[in-house]
Design a protein around this motif. Structure first.
Motif, PDB file in Angstrom:
ATOM      1  N   GLN A  75      21.393  51.026  44.404  1.00 60.77           N
ATOM      2  CA  GLN A  75      21.644  49.815  44.541  1.00 60.77           C
ATOM      3  C   GLN A  75      22.980  49.139  43.383  1.00 60.77           C
ATOM      4  O   GLN A  75      23.897  48.889  43.828  1.00 60.77           O
ATOM      5  N   ASP A  76      22.575  49.706  42.040  1.00 58.70           N
ATOM      6  CA  ASP A  76      23.254  49.351  41.165  1.00 58.70           C
ATOM      7  C   ASP A  76      24.663  50.433  41.258  1.00 58.70           C
ATOM      8  O   ASP A  76      25.680  49.612  40.973  1.00 58.70           O
ATOM      9  N   SER A  77      24.639  51.611  41.649  1.00 63.74           N
ATOM     10  CA  SER A  77      25.652  52.417  41.568  1.00 63.74           C
ATOM     11  C   SER A  77      26.677  51.760  42.645  1.00 63.74           C
ATOM     12  O   SER A  77      28.013  51.795  42.658  1.00 63.74           O
ATOM     13  N   ALA A  78      26.333  51.455  44.001  1.00 66.06           N
ATOM     14  CA  ALA A  78      26.840  50.957  44.920  1.00 66.06           C
ATOM     15  C   ALA A  78      27.601  49.462  44.489  1.00 66.06           C
ATOM     16  O   ALA A  78      28.659  49.293  45.025  1.00 66.06           O
ATOM     17  N   PHE A  79      26.771  48.612  44.055  1.00 64.94           N
ATOM     18  CA  PHE A  79      27.328  47.410  43.349  1.00 64.94           C
ATOM     19  C   PHE A  79      28.559  47.592  42.414  1.00 64.94           C
ATOM     20  O   PHE A  79      29.661  47.040  42.661  1.00 64.94           O
ATOM     21  N   LEU A  80      28.421  48.772  41.669  1.00 58.60           N
ATOM     22  CA  LEU A  80      29.626  48.948  40.630  1.00 58.60           C
ATOM     23  C   LEU A  80      30.627  49.480  41.407  1.00 58.60           C
ATOM     24  O   LEU A  80      31.766  49.393  40.907  1.00 58.60           O
ATOM     25  N   GLU A  81      30.265  50.479  42.226  1.00 60.95           N
ATOM     26  CA  GLU A  81      31.353  51.102  42.945  1.00 60.95           C
ATOM     27  C   GLU A  81      32.254  49.978  43.818  1.00 60.95           C
ATOM     28  O   GLU A  81      33.578  50.104  43.810  1.00 60.95           O
ATOM     29  N   GLU A  82      31.665  48.919  44.484  1.00 69.07           N
ATOM     30  CA  GLU A  82      32.286  47.851  45.162  1.00 69.07           C
ATOM     31  C   GLU A  82      33.052  47.049  43.915  1.00 69.07           C
ATOM     32  O   GLU A  82      34.275  46.787  44.549  1.00 69.07           O
ATOM     33  N   LYS A  83      32.673  46.692  43.024  1.00 66.31           N
ATOM     34  CA  LYS A  83      33.290  45.882  41.943  1.00 66.31           C
ATOM     35  C   LYS A  83      34.745  46.905  41.598  1.00 66.31           C
ATOM     36  O   LYS A  83      35.740  46.169  41.256  1.00 66.31           O
ATOM     37  N   ALA A  84      34.412  48.172  41.254  1.00 68.47           N
ATOM     38  CA  ALA A  84      35.588  48.799  40.741  1.00 68.47           C
ATOM     39  C   ALA A  84      36.655  48.918  41.991  1.00 68.47           C
ATOM     40  O   ALA A  84      37.811  49.020  41.555  1.00 68.47           O
ATOM     41  N   PHE A  85      36.296  49.037  43.184  1.00 71.79           N
ATOM     42  CA  PHE A  85      37.261  49.061  44.241  1.00 71.79           C
ATOM     43  C   PHE A  85      37.764  47.761  44.529  1.00 71.79           C
ATOM     44  O   PHE A  85      39.233  47.936  44.310  1.00 71.79           O
ATOM     45  N   ARG A  86      37.281  46.619  44.472  1.00 69.19           N
ATOM     46  CA  ARG A  86      37.933  45.539  44.497  1.00 69.19           C
ATOM     47  C   ARG A  86      38.658  45.193  43.237  1.00 69.19           C
ATOM     48  O   ARG A  86      39.969  44.466  43.404  1.00 69.19           O
ATOM     49  N   ALA A  87      38.616  45.749  42.140  1.00 69.93           N
ATOM     50  CA  ALA A  87      39.562  45.688  40.891  1.00 69.93           C
ATOM     51  C   ALA A  87      40.465  46.859  41.117  1.00 69.93           C
ATOM     52  O   ALA A  87      41.470  46.848  39.837  1.00 69.93           O
ATOM     53  N   ARG A  88      40.409  47.510  42.002  1.00 71.35           N
ATOM     54  CA  ARG A  88      41.395  48.578  42.211  1.00 71.35           C
ATOM     55  C   ARG A  88      41.770  49.679  40.994  1.00 71.35           C
ATOM     56  O   ARG A  88      42.599  49.902  40.695  1.00 71.35           O
ATOM     57  N   THR A  89      40.529  49.847  40.570  1.00 71.03           N
ATOM     58  CA  THR A  89      40.148  50.873  39.469  1.00 71.03           C
ATOM     59  C   THR A  89      39.613  52.061  39.960  1.00 71.03           C
ATOM     60  O   THR A  89      38.583  52.112  40.714  1.00 71.03           O
ATOM     61  N   VAL A  90      39.941  53.271  39.495  1.00 64.58           N
ATOM     62  CA  VAL A  90      39.402  54.635  39.943  1.00 64.58           C
ATOM     63  C   VAL A  90      39.189  55.379  38.698  1.00 64.58           C
ATOM     64  O   VAL A  90      40.011  55.308  37.677  1.00 64.58           O
ATOM     65  N   LEU A  91      37.767  55.711  38.575  1.00 70.19           N
ATOM     66  CA  LEU A  91      37.289  56.267  37.302  1.00 70.19           C
ATOM     67  C   LEU A  91      37.340  57.989  37.501  1.00 70.19           C
ATOM     68  O   LEU A  91      36.586  58.277  38.547  1.00 70.19           O
ATOM     69  N   VAL A  92      38.027  58.719  36.484  1.00 69.56           N
ATOM     70  CA  VAL A  92      37.972  60.130  36.645  1.00 69.56           C
ATOM     71  C   VAL A  92      37.417  60.433  35.401  1.00 69.56           C
ATOM     72  O   VAL A  92      37.860  60.681  34.412  1.00 69.56           O
ATOM     73  N   PHE A  93      36.078  60.860  35.394  1.00 70.92           N
ATOM     74  CA  PHE A  93      35.199  61.161  34.220  1.00 70.92           C
ATOM     75  C   PHE A  93      34.468  62.295  34.355  1.00 70.92           C
ATOM     76  O   PHE A  93      33.932  62.813  35.405  1.00 70.92           O
ATOM     77  N   GLY A  94      34.463  63.241  33.399  1.00 73.09           N
ATOM     78  CA  GLY A  94      33.932  64.635  33.539  1.00 73.09           C
ATOM     79  C   GLY A  94      34.676  65.779  34.019  1.00 73.09           C
ATOM     80  O   GLY A  94      35.842  65.625  34.059  1.00 73.09           O
ATOM     81  N   THR A  95      34.168  66.944  34.264  1.00 70.67           N
ATOM     82  CA  THR A  95      34.838  68.009  34.561  1.00 70.67           C
ATOM     83  C   THR A  95      35.328  67.971  35.882  1.00 70.67           C
ATOM     84  O   THR A  95      34.828  67.379  36.907  1.00 70.67           O
ATOM     85  N   VAL A  96      36.697  68.492  36.005  1.00 68.67           N
ATOM     86  CA  VAL A  96      37.620  68.217  37.223  1.00 68.67           C
ATOM     87  C   VAL A  96      37.177  69.335  38.016  1.00 68.67           C
ATOM     88  O   VAL A  96      37.078  70.496  37.750  1.00 68.67           O
ATOM     89  N   THR A  97      36.426  69.025  39.030  1.00 65.47           N
ATOM     90  CA  THR A  97      35.870  69.948  40.062  1.00 65.47           C
ATOM     91  C   THR A  97      36.594  69.568  41.464  1.00 65.47           C
ATOM     92  O   THR A  97      37.151  68.510  41.705  1.00 65.47           O
ATOM     93  N   ASP A  98      36.265  70.602  42.645  1.00 66.02           N
ATOM     94  CA  ASP A  98      36.780  70.027  43.794  1.00 66.02           C
ATOM     95  C   ASP A  98      36.129  68.722  44.522  1.00 66.02           C
ATOM     96  O   ASP A  98      36.610  68.031  45.073  1.00 66.02           O
ATOM     97  N   ALA A  99      34.953  68.823  43.907  1.00 65.25           N
ATOM     98  CA  ALA A  99      34.240  67.443  44.461  1.00 65.25           C
ATOM     99  C   ALA A  99      34.549  66.075  43.883  1.00 65.25           C
ATOM    100  O   ALA A  99      34.720  65.354  44.629  1.00 65.25           O
ATOM    101  N   LEU A 100      34.995  66.355  42.553  1.00 68.52           N
ATOM    102  CA  LEU A 100      35.509  65.151  41.851  1.00 68.52           C
ATOM    103  C   LEU A 100      36.963  64.817  42.281  1.00 68.52           C
ATOM    104  O   LEU A 100      37.210  63.603  42.677  1.00 68.52           O
ATOM    105  N   ALA A 101      37.633  65.759  42.816  1.00 65.31           N
ATOM    106  CA  ALA A 101      39.051  65.520  43.239  1.00 65.31           C
ATOM    107  C   ALA A 101      38.889  65.133  44.629  1.00 65.31           C
ATOM    108  O   ALA A 101      39.604  64.331  45.025  1.00 65.31           O
ATOM    109  N   ALA A 102      38.115  65.486  45.479  1.00 67.08           N
ATOM    110  CA  ALA A 102      37.809  64.782  46.706  1.00 67.08           C
ATOM    111  C   ALA A 102      37.595  63.497  46.825  1.00 67.08           C
ATOM    112  O   ALA A 102      38.005  62.581  47.639  1.00 67.08           O
TER     113      ALA A 102
END
Length: 158
Positions: free
Chosen positions: A16-43
């Motif tokens: 629930q917290d994760s979904a809330f934060l994802e929605e806030k980031a989406f509304r703020a038009r912000t994409v976070l790229v943290f951690g190792t670049v993988t095909d899953a992170l790229a997708a």
């Protein structure tokens, strides 16, 4: 009390917290790229960029902190950053290395017009043999990229 109780462990984020934060980031038009670049992170990153671009042509902020990873996955993000109609503003923080450097420079065509920025503690690794640190200056990142990108272009042409 000004300071939190240090004996109380921090609780892990629940769905629930994760979904809330994802929605806030989406509304703020912000994409976070943290951690190792993988095909899953790229997708996941490409999906977010395309969704935000479809929503509106307003600027998107991408915050990057990654030691690198799978080069072709970084290329996929780099290509979509250049593909979407919305301007993508890059913010480097922490460590941007290896494949993450390539996606960070996806907005490089307009870096001098403030489409990319670096936080004060940004460390950029342009190759595995040399690691340089910059203190919030895009000029240094672009100068180093100017040394590396022609070599990349020569390799791509051969």
């Amino acid at each position: 009390m000004l300071y939190p109780d240090t004996d109380t462990p921090t609780r892990p984020a629940n769905a629930q917290d994760s979904a809330f934060l994802e929605e806030k980031a989406f509304r703020a038009r912000t994409v976070l790229v943290f951690g190792t670049v993988t095909d899953a992170l790229a997708a996941e990153t490409v999906r977010k960029l395309l969704a935000l671009d479809a929503e509106a042509r307003a600027p998107i902020t991408m915050i990057v902190s990654s030691p690198g990873g799978h080069l072709e996955s970084g290329d996929a993000i780099h290509d979509v950053v250049r593909f979407v109609a919305s301007p993508v503003h890059m913010v480097g923080t922490g460590w941007v290395g290896s494949a993450a450097t390539h996606l960070y420079l996806g907005a490089a065509r307009s870096c001098m017009s403030l489409r990319c920025a670096s936080m004060p503690a940004l460390s950029v690794e342009l190759s595995s043999s040399a690691r340089r640190s910059w203190s919030c200056t895009n000029f240094d990142v672009l100068s180093a990229a100017a040394e590396v990108l022609p070599a990349r272009d020569r390799m791509a042409a051969s």
